[in-house]
Design a protein around this motif. Structure first.
Motif, mmCIF file in Angstrom:
data_model
loop_
_atom_site.group_PDB
_atom_site.id
_atom_site.type_symbol
_atom_site.label_atom_id
_atom_site.label_comp_id
_atom_site.label_asym_id
_atom_site.label_seq_id
_atom_site.Cartn_x
_atom_site.Cartn_y
_atom_site.Cartn_z
ATOM 1 N N ARG A 32 -28.214 -20.809 20.086
ATOM 2 C CA ARG A 32 -29.210 -21.841 19.830
ATOM 3 C C ARG A 32 -28.550 -22.987 19.086
ATOM 4 O O ARG A 32 -27.549 -22.795 18.380
ATOM 5 C CB ARG A 32 -30.378 -21.286 19.006
ATOM 6 N N GLY A 33 -29.089 -24.174 19.252
ATOM 7 C CA GLY A 33 -28.520 -25.322 18.573
ATOM 8 C C GLY A 33 -29.533 -26.427 18.406
ATOM 9 O O GLY A 33 -30.580 -26.446 19.074
ATOM 10 N N ASP A 120 -11.620 -32.165 13.901
ATOM 11 C CA ASP A 120 -12.039 -33.523 14.218
ATOM 12 C C ASP A 120 -13.558 -33.560 14.246
ATOM 13 O O ASP A 120 -14.229 -32.513 14.241
ATOM 14 C CB ASP A 120 -11.461 -33.957 15.566
ATOM 15 N N ALA A 121 -14.101 -34.762 14.299
ATOM 16 C CA ALA A 121 -15.547 -34.924 14.365
ATOM 17 C C ALA A 121 -16.037 -34.744 15.802
ATOM 18 O O ALA A 121 -15.259 -34.789 16.749
ATOM 19 C CB ALA A 121 -15.933 -36.310 13.855
ATOM 20 N N GLY A 122 -17.336 -34.538 15.943
ATOM 21 C CA GLY A 122 -17.955 -34.548 17.256
ATOM 22 C C GLY A 122 -18.072 -33.210 17.952
ATOM 23 O O GLY A 122 -18.461 -33.162 19.119
ATOM 24 N N LEU A 123 -17.743 -32.096 17.272
ATOM 25 C CA LEU A 123 -17.817 -30.792 17.939
ATOM 26 C C LEU A 123 -19.251 -30.287 18.089
ATOM 27 O O LEU A 123 -19.534 -29.470 18.961
ATOM 28 C CB LEU A 123 -16.992 -29.748 17.178
ATOM 29 N N GLY A 124 -20.154 -30.760 17.250
ATOM 30 C CA GLY A 124 -21.520 -30.257 17.294
ATOM 31 C C GLY A 124 -21.612 -28.902 16.621
ATOM 32 O O GLY A 124 -21.628 -27.861 17.273
ATOM 33 N N THR A 125 -21.687 -28.905 15.303
ATOM 34 C CA THR A 125 -21.606 -27.664 14.523
ATOM 35 C C THR A 125 -22.961 -27.056 14.193
ATOM 36 O O THR A 125 -23.017 -25.954 13.655
ATOM 37 C CB THR A 125 -20.843 -27.916 13.211
ATOM 38 N N TRP A 126 -24.050 -27.757 14.487
ATOM 39 C CA TRP A 126 -25.377 -27.228 14.171
ATOM 40 C C TRP A 126 -25.838 -26.304 15.299
ATOM 41 O O TRP A 126 -26.786 -26.587 16.027
ATOM 42 C CB TRP A 126 -26.367 -28.356 13.966
ATOM 43 N N ARG A 127 -25.153 -25.209 15.446
ATOM 44 C CA ARG A 127 -25.467 -24.235 16.485
ATOM 45 C C ARG A 127 -25.003 -22.861 16.024
ATOM 46 O O ARG A 127 -24.195 -22.739 15.112
ATOM 47 C CB ARG A 127 -24.800 -24.622 17.804
ATOM 48 N N THR A 128 -25.501 -21.847 16.675
ATOM 49 C CA THR A 128 -25.160 -20.482 16.266
ATOM 50 C C THR A 128 -23.829 -20.031 16.834
ATOM 51 O O THR A 128 -23.154 -19.191 16.243
ATOM 52 C CB THR A 128 -26.251 -19.496 16.702
#
Length: 363
Positions: A32-33, A120-128
């Protein structure tokens, strides 16, 4: 405590043997994200939903995310006002810590059980859970507290570079900074104190000012003053035992930045890394002519990209910061841990004025 329990559970899973690593994606709970399909206010455009997990390729690393903070840059990216924007739809978040669960056949620097942070930035870390490339991750020592690891890659790194790359400060020298209660500001105070550098810290006036002053001084701040105090003539008496600073760190802009320049030493440098006031930096002509000050800018994302081909300097910085953490000289900023399902609550808190606690999403 919640975060540490999550780490213990993940370590148990990661070392459970080949049987676990051989499970198919469909036999696990769906990842989930927090996804946004258009730019806008985060509370309106973010949705917590099931997301697809990419197949693990030769150089891929499957990561179970543990914790990820909400930073101003995360908010700006979702709003569409940041210097870099993700392709939509996108998962929010640029920072965080996770644990490696599975690696591709060509991965050599990571193994199941390792803790990792984004390189680096932009990986999208707000996910399980996610599959990232090996080169996009940095291995973290296992003895670093979760909140320190989750918040290490942006603010402490920014503080470290600004203290290292613009002026050569020696023990006993001083610097002045605004936004001193921010994540960067708190890291600057602690790293400077570890180096024997004096800090003059400027904050906005607020109802709980004394509580904030006490907290910043407990981190190693030498002086904490409000922007109003900094404008008064008698501030010179307050700061008479501190040498005039050669370095000013500006995360606000507007009148606050102008005040920093007023206190900067001849030929000193002001580094701008943020603009929380959304006002331009106004430089008095006298500061340029008579003080010959230097004006520079800094963006951690660009620094990382400039060093992407050779990560040795990045690794050294992470090692130095981790060493300070082990010695008790660098701690995570004041944090508030919020379960991912309560993300709306965390978003609201992160955008309130005078909130010094960083919101940490627990996955």
């Amino acid at each position: 405590m919640v975060a540490m329990a999550a780490v213990r559970r993940l370590r148990a899973l990661a070392t459970a043997g080949p049987g676990l690593r051989g499970l198919s994606v469909t036999s696990r709970a769906r990842p989930r994200g927090l996804v946004y399909e258009q730019h806008g206010e985060p509370a309106q455009v973010l949705q917590l939903k099931d997301i697809d997990l990419a197949e693990l390729w030769d150089s891929g690393v499957r990561v179970k995310m543990i914790a990820a903070p909400i930073n101003p840059s995360d908010i700006n990216m979702i709003q569409g006002t940041y210097a870099i924007l993700a392709d939509l739809p996108a998962v929010g978040g640029n920072e965080g810590v996770g644990q490696v669960m599975e690696v591709g056949s060509r991965v050599t620097s990571l193994k199941p059980g390792d803790l990792v942070i984004p390189a680096d930035a932009g990986l999208g870390t707000w996910r399980t859970e996610a599959v990232f490339s090996e080169e996009s991750l940095l291995k973290m020592p296992s003895d670093i507290p979760v909140t320190c690891a989750a918040t290490l890659g942006v603010n402490p790194c920014t503080a470290y570079r600004m203290l290292s790359d613009f002026e050569t400060l020696k023990p006993g020298d001083s610097l002045i900074q605004n936004s001193a209660n921010s994540g960067v500001g708190q890291a600057v105070i602690q790293i400077a104190a570890a180096k024997g550098i004096k800090t003059i810290n400027v904050v906005r006036d607020r109802p709980d000012l004394q509580e904030l002053v006490d907290r910043l001084k407990s981190l190693g701040a030498d002086h904490v003053v409000t922007e109003e105090m900094l404008r008064k003539p008698d501030v010179k008496d307050l700061l008479k035992n501190v040498p005039k600073p050669m370095l000013a760190l500006n995360g606000v802009g507007g009148k606050s930045a102008t005040e920093l320049l007023r206190h900067l030493q001849h030929k000193g440098t002001m580094v701008t890394y943020g603009g929380m006031s959304k006002q331009p930096v106004t430089v008095p002509v006298s500061a340029l002519i008579f003080k010959d000050v230097k004006l520079r800018g800094f963006w951690m994302t660009q620094w990382k990209r400039d060093h992407a081909q050779n990560k040795e300097e990045l690794r050294k910085m992470i090692e130095d910061l981790c060493s300070l953490i082990r010695q008790g000289q660098l701690t995570a900023p004041a944090c508030r841990e919020v379960p991912l399902a309560n993300y709306q609550e965390a978003l609201t808190a992160s955008m309130k004025p005078y909130i010094s606690a960083k919101q940490i999403l627990l996955m």
